[in-house]
Design an enzyme around this catalytic site. Structure first.
Site, PDB file in Angstrom:
ATOM      1  N   LEU A  34      61.470 -49.545   3.790  1.00 58.24           N
ATOM      2  CA  LEU A  34      62.162 -48.528   4.612  1.00 58.24           C
ATOM      3  C   LEU A  34      63.503 -49.045   5.164  1.00 58.24           C
ATOM      4  O   LEU A  34      63.994 -48.533   6.164  1.00 58.24           O
ATOM      5  CB  LEU A  34      61.259 -48.035   5.755  1.00 58.24           C
ATOM      6  CG  LEU A  34      59.919 -47.401   5.314  1.00 58.24           C
ATOM      7  CD1 LEU A  34      59.047 -47.105   6.534  1.00 58.24           C
ATOM      8  CD2 LEU A  34      60.165 -46.114   4.522  1.00 58.24           C
ATOM      9  N   SER A  35      64.099 -50.014   4.474  1.00 60.76           N
ATOM     10  CA  SER A  35      65.366 -50.560   4.977  1.00 60.76           C
ATOM     11  C   SER A  35      66.502 -49.566   4.809  1.00 60.76           C
ATOM     12  O   SER A  35      67.499 -49.632   5.525  1.00 60.76           O
ATOM     13  CB  SER A  35      65.707 -51.871   4.260  1.00 60.76           C
ATOM     14  OG  SER A  35      65.824 -51.639   2.869  1.00 60.76           O
ATOM     15  N   LYS A  86      72.423 -51.405  -2.565  1.00 58.80           N
ATOM     16  CA  LYS A  86      73.264 -50.724  -3.568  1.00 58.80           C
ATOM     17  C   LYS A  86      74.674 -50.378  -3.124  1.00 58.80           C
ATOM     18  O   LYS A  86      75.373 -49.641  -3.831  1.00 58.80           O
ATOM     19  CB  LYS A  86      72.552 -49.465  -4.044  1.00 58.80           C
ATOM     20  CG  LYS A  86      72.315 -48.483  -2.917  1.00 58.80           C
ATOM     21  CD  LYS A  86      71.939 -47.101  -3.416  1.00 58.80           C
ATOM     22  CE  LYS A  86      71.919 -46.120  -2.279  1.00 58.80           C
ATOM     23  NZ  LYS A  86      71.632 -44.753  -2.642  1.00 58.80           N
ATOM     24  N   SER A 126      72.632 -49.740 -14.027  1.00 63.18           N
ATOM     25  CA  SER A 126      73.769 -48.886 -13.657  1.00 63.18           C
ATOM     26  C   SER A 126      74.852 -48.983 -14.724  1.00 63.18           C
ATOM     27  O   SER A 126      75.024 -50.035 -15.357  1.00 63.18           O
ATOM     28  CB  SER A 126      74.321 -49.375 -12.322  1.00 63.18           C
ATOM     29  OG  SER A 126      75.607 -48.859 -12.091  1.00 63.18           O
ATOM     30  N   TYR A 153      77.238 -56.665  -6.161  1.00 63.49           N
ATOM     31  CA  TYR A 153      76.225 -55.651  -6.509  1.00 63.49           C
ATOM     32  C   TYR A 153      76.142 -55.478  -8.031  1.00 63.49           C
ATOM     33  O   TYR A 153      75.059 -55.534  -8.628  1.00 63.49           O
ATOM     34  CB  TYR A 153      76.567 -54.307  -5.847  1.00 63.49           C
ATOM     35  CG  TYR A 153      75.896 -53.137  -6.515  1.00 63.49           C
ATOM     36  CD1 TYR A 153      74.561 -52.876  -6.290  1.00 63.49           C
ATOM     37  CD2 TYR A 153      76.601 -52.329  -7.415  1.00 63.49           C
ATOM     38  CE1 TYR A 153      73.930 -51.821  -6.944  1.00 63.49           C
ATOM     39  CE2 TYR A 153      75.981 -51.284  -8.066  1.00 63.49           C
ATOM     40  CZ  TYR A 153      74.643 -51.028  -7.832  1.00 63.49           C
ATOM     41  OH  TYR A 153      74.025 -50.006  -8.495  1.00 63.49           O
ATOM     42  N   LYS A 157      73.039 -56.394 -11.025  1.00 64.49           N
ATOM     43  CA  LYS A 157      72.453 -55.535 -12.067  1.00 64.49           C
ATOM     44  C   LYS A 157      72.500 -56.255 -13.421  1.00 64.49           C
ATOM     45  O   LYS A 157      71.541 -56.214 -14.201  1.00 64.49           O
ATOM     46  CB  LYS A 157      73.201 -54.196 -12.143  1.00 64.49           C
ATOM     47  CG  LYS A 157      72.953 -53.286 -10.937  1.00 64.49           C
ATOM     48  CD  LYS A 157      71.502 -52.840 -10.829  1.00 64.49           C
ATOM     49  CE  LYS A 157      71.208 -52.033  -9.585  1.00 64.49           C
ATOM     50  NZ  LYS A 157      69.777 -51.858  -9.321  1.00 64.49           N
ATOM     51  N   TYR A 181      72.023 -45.849 -15.111  1.00 61.40           N
ATOM     52  CA  TYR A 181      72.363 -44.553 -14.516  1.00 61.40           C
ATOM     53  C   TYR A 181      73.865 -44.399 -14.418  1.00 61.40           C
ATOM     54  O   TYR A 181      74.571 -45.318 -14.025  1.00 61.40           O
ATOM     55  CB  TYR A 181      71.840 -44.428 -13.084  1.00 61.40           C
ATOM     56  CG  TYR A 181      70.393 -44.768 -12.866  1.00 61.40           C
ATOM     57  CD1 TYR A 181      69.439 -44.590 -13.851  1.00 61.40           C
ATOM     58  CD2 TYR A 181      69.977 -45.260 -11.633  1.00 61.40           C
ATOM     59  CE1 TYR A 181      68.113 -44.897 -13.615  1.00 61.40           C
ATOM     60  CE2 TYR A 181      68.656 -45.572 -11.390  1.00 61.40           C
ATOM     61  CZ  TYR A 181      67.726 -45.401 -12.391  1.00 61.40           C
ATOM     62  OH  TYR A 181      66.410 -45.717 -12.155  1.00 61.40           O
ATOM     63  N   PHE A 222      90.663 -40.237  -3.786  1.00 60.54           N
ATOM     64  CA  PHE A 222      91.279 -41.552  -3.988  1.00 60.54           C
ATOM     65  C   PHE A 222      92.095 -41.595  -5.278  1.00 60.54           C
ATOM     66  O   PHE A 222      91.624 -42.080  -6.299  1.00 60.54           O
ATOM     67  CB  PHE A 222      90.206 -42.638  -3.998  1.00 60.54           C
ATOM     68  CG  PHE A 222      89.450 -42.766  -2.695  1.00 60.54           C
ATOM     69  CD1 PHE A 222      90.126 -42.834  -1.484  1.00 60.54           C
ATOM     70  CD2 PHE A 222      88.059 -42.830  -2.678  1.00 60.54           C
ATOM     71  CE1 PHE A 222      89.435 -42.971  -0.272  1.00 60.54           C
ATOM     72  CE2 PHE A 222      87.362 -42.968  -1.489  1.00 60.54           C
ATOM     73  CZ  PHE A 222      88.045 -43.028  -0.285  1.00 60.54           C
TER      74      PHE A 222
HETATM   75  N1  UFG Z   1      85.760 -40.585  -4.327  1.00 60.94           N
HETATM   76  C1  UFG Z   1      86.744 -39.950  -3.591  1.00 60.94           C
HETATM   77  N2  UFG Z   1      86.575 -39.804  -2.250  1.00 60.94           N
HETATM   78  C2  UFG Z   1      85.470 -40.274  -1.604  1.00 60.94           C
HETATM   79  C3  UFG Z   1      84.451 -40.906  -2.358  1.00 60.94           C
HETATM   80  C4  UFG Z   1      84.642 -41.039  -3.719  1.00 60.94           C
HETATM   81  O1  UFG Z   1      87.781 -39.542  -4.140  1.00 60.94           O
HETATM   82  O2  UFG Z   1      85.391 -40.125  -0.376  1.00 60.94           O
HETATM   83  C5  UFG Z   1      85.925 -40.709  -5.772  1.00 60.94           C
HETATM   84  C6  UFG Z   1      85.978 -42.141  -6.240  1.00 60.94           C
HETATM   85  O3  UFG Z   1      87.284 -42.646  -6.186  1.00 60.94           O
HETATM   86  C7  UFG Z   1      85.448 -42.011  -7.658  1.00 60.94           C
HETATM   87  C8  UFG Z   1      84.466 -40.839  -7.578  1.00 60.94           C
HETATM   88  O4  UFG Z   1      84.796 -40.149  -6.390  1.00 60.94           O
HETATM   89  O5  UFG Z   1      86.474 -41.651  -8.505  1.00 60.94           O
HETATM   90  C9  UFG Z   1      83.025 -41.281  -7.512  1.00 60.94           C
HETATM   91  O6  UFG Z   1      82.879 -42.250  -6.476  1.00 60.94           O
HETATM   92  P1  UFG Z   1      81.454 -42.751  -5.978  1.00 60.94           P
HETATM   93  O7  UFG Z   1      81.702 -43.765  -4.909  1.00 60.94           O
HETATM   94  O8  UFG Z   1      80.597 -41.598  -5.660  1.00 60.94           O
HETATM   95  O9  UFG Z   1      80.838 -43.423  -7.276  1.00 60.94           O
HETATM   96  P2  UFG Z   1      81.345 -44.655  -8.156  1.00 60.94           P
HETATM   97  O10 UFG Z   1      81.339 -44.182  -9.553  1.00 60.94           O
HETATM   98  O11 UFG Z   1      82.594 -45.257  -7.691  1.00 60.94           O
HETATM   99  O12 UFG Z   1      80.202 -45.701  -7.854  1.00 60.94           O
HETATM  100  C10 UFG Z   1      78.903 -45.421  -8.328  1.00 60.94           C
HETATM  101  C11 UFG Z   1      77.849 -46.054  -7.441  1.00 60.94           C
HETATM  102  C12 UFG Z   1      77.915 -47.530  -7.514  1.00 60.94           C
HETATM  103  C13 UFG Z   1      77.948 -47.999  -8.929  1.00 60.94           C
HETATM  104  C14 UFG Z   1      79.007 -47.302  -9.688  1.00 60.94           C
HETATM  105  C15 UFG Z   1      78.989 -47.630 -11.146  1.00 60.94           C
HETATM  106  O13 UFG Z   1      78.035 -45.664  -6.091  1.00 60.94           O
HETATM  107  O14 UFG Z   1      76.762 -48.037  -6.910  1.00 60.94           O
HETATM  108  O15 UFG Z   1      78.807 -45.898  -9.607  1.00 60.94           O
HETATM  109  O16 UFG Z   1      77.711 -47.530 -11.610  1.00 60.94           O
HETATM  110  F1  UFG Z   1      78.218 -49.328  -8.974  1.00 60.94           F
END
Ligand code: UFG
Length: 341
Positions: A34-35, A86, A126, A153, A157, A181, A222
């Site tokens: 439950l962390s 994660k 991942s 992280y 993996k 995933y 972003f």
């Molecule tokens: N993004 C925004 N604004 C935000 C959050 C995200 O523009 O507030 C954009 C990011 O730049 C990216 C996209 O949305 O282009 C997806 O971002 P996420 O953080 O949701 O996901 P990521 O693909 O960057 O990361 C995910 C998982 C990680 C994993 C990675 C690759 O969160 O744990 O996929 O597997 F490492």
């Protein structure tokens, strides 16, 4: 009746997978400390399936108590290992915590499985292992080279995948399925379980739904100067319920197919890439809610574009992620609205 042990089973992907396993007739024991999840998830699972999974509040790093779970449940035929830290950013700040937690847990698990003669493991990996695939590898398939990890992280993996391969080499009875995933999003259609982000969300979808709900003032996109059609990053967003169902297929295959490679690797994605701006448009049209957003600079370490070639999972597991994106986004919005009441 066959029992599956699910580590991290009260987490986001874990809880949706427990529901699908139970719906397919498996008994489930959850091991979770439950962390990063809430015990009330068990109520949601029970409300959906009509049955409460067995739950053990145990940390996978606690060898004695973890081992004792296998002593208590003699009918475990397979394990799905979700439990892991994660958050990419946190892993950069606290690398040892990530190596200790994510690697120590798997080493304990494999040791205990071997001692108890439990020989089927499904592991949550991942697409982060691919980094930014070269152009000729997009969409990316399982044969694409892994790239040097850009965060502790991501490195855990890769190391976990390697540990599993080494152990399968040494222990001929062990079978493992590594699932890579892409970006899981959405919530169960009942809105009884979903994602519970801790603090300010890092991931796109929780940030979108919290902004739509007025909890965050605006979404920051972003970067819009990437080499993509609209300049924003591209990902393969997969519905968490579709993802959960792939785990059931993976377990079914391990329990029924004898002549398979002992370690199999599958991409779990839709096969379709969507940009951040496309997600915003789809969210607005699917829910009728206007999103306040602004374009800001790039986020450090972001991958420009990655999406899956999912043919192997489609063909070998007989599984496809085909829930329409608008339905997925509506499920995320419904869950957000439920959280506020
Ligand atoms: N993004 C925004 N604004 C935000 C959050 C995200 O523009 O507030 C954009 C990011 O730049 C990216 C996209 O949305 O282009 C997806 O971002 P996420 O953080 O949701 O996901 P990521 O693909 O960057 O990361 C995910 C998982 C990680 C994993 C990675 C690759 O969160 O744990 O996929 O597997 F490492």
């Amino acid at each position: 009746m066959s029992r599956i042990l699910v580590t991290g089973g009260t987490g986001y992907i874990g809880s949706h997978t427990v529901v699908e396993l139970m719906a397919s007739g498996y008994d489930v024991t959850i091991v979770d400390n439950l962390s990063n999840s809430n015990i009330e998830v068990l109520n949601g699972i029970e409300a959906i399936t009509g049955k409460r999974p067995d739950f053990e509040n145990v940390d996978c790093l606690d060898f004695m108590n973890f081992n004792a779970v296998f002593d208590r449940f003699k009918d475990i035929v397979g394990v799905i290992h979700f439990a892991a830290s994660k958050a990419v950013g946190e892993s950069v700040l606290k690398p040892l915590m990530y190596y200790n937690n994510n690697i120590g847990s798997l080493v304990n698990l494999l040791t205990i499985m071997q001692q108890h003669g439990v020989n089927n493991l499904v592991f949550s990996s991942s697409c982060t292992v691919y980094g930014q695939p070269d152009e000729e590898h997009l969409p990316v398939d399982e044969t694409a080279p892994r790239k040097t990890a850009t965060s502790p992280y991501g490195n855990t993996k890769q190391i976990n995948e390697d540990i599993i391969c080494d152990q399968a080499h040494a222990v001929p009875e062990l079978k493992a399925t590594i699932l890579r995933y892409f970006n899981p999003i959405g919530a169960h259609p009942t809105a009884l379980i979903g994602e519970l982000p801790n603090g300010v969300p890092n991931n796109l979808l929780p940030f979108v739904t919290q902004t739509a709900a007025g909890i965050r003032e605006k979404l920051r996109v972003f970067g819009d100067d990437y080499n993509t059609p609209d300049g924003s990053c591209i990902r393969d967003y997969i519905y968490v319920v579709d993802l959960a169902k792939a785990h059931v297929q993976a377990i079914n295959r391990m329990l029924t197919v004898q002549d398979r490679d002992r370690v199999e690797v599958f991409n779990l994605g839709t096969g379709r890439g969507l940009s951040v701006l496309e997600i915003i448009r789809h969210f607005e049209s699917a829910t009728g809610v206007k999103l306040n957003y602004e374009i800001v600079g790039r986020r450090e370490g972001d991958i420009e574009q990655v999406w899956a070639k999912a043919d192997k999972a489609n063909n070998v597991l007989g599984w496809k992620a085909d829930t329409p994106i608008d339905d997925v986004l509506r499920s995320a919005w419904k869950w957000q609205q439920r959280l506020e009441h």
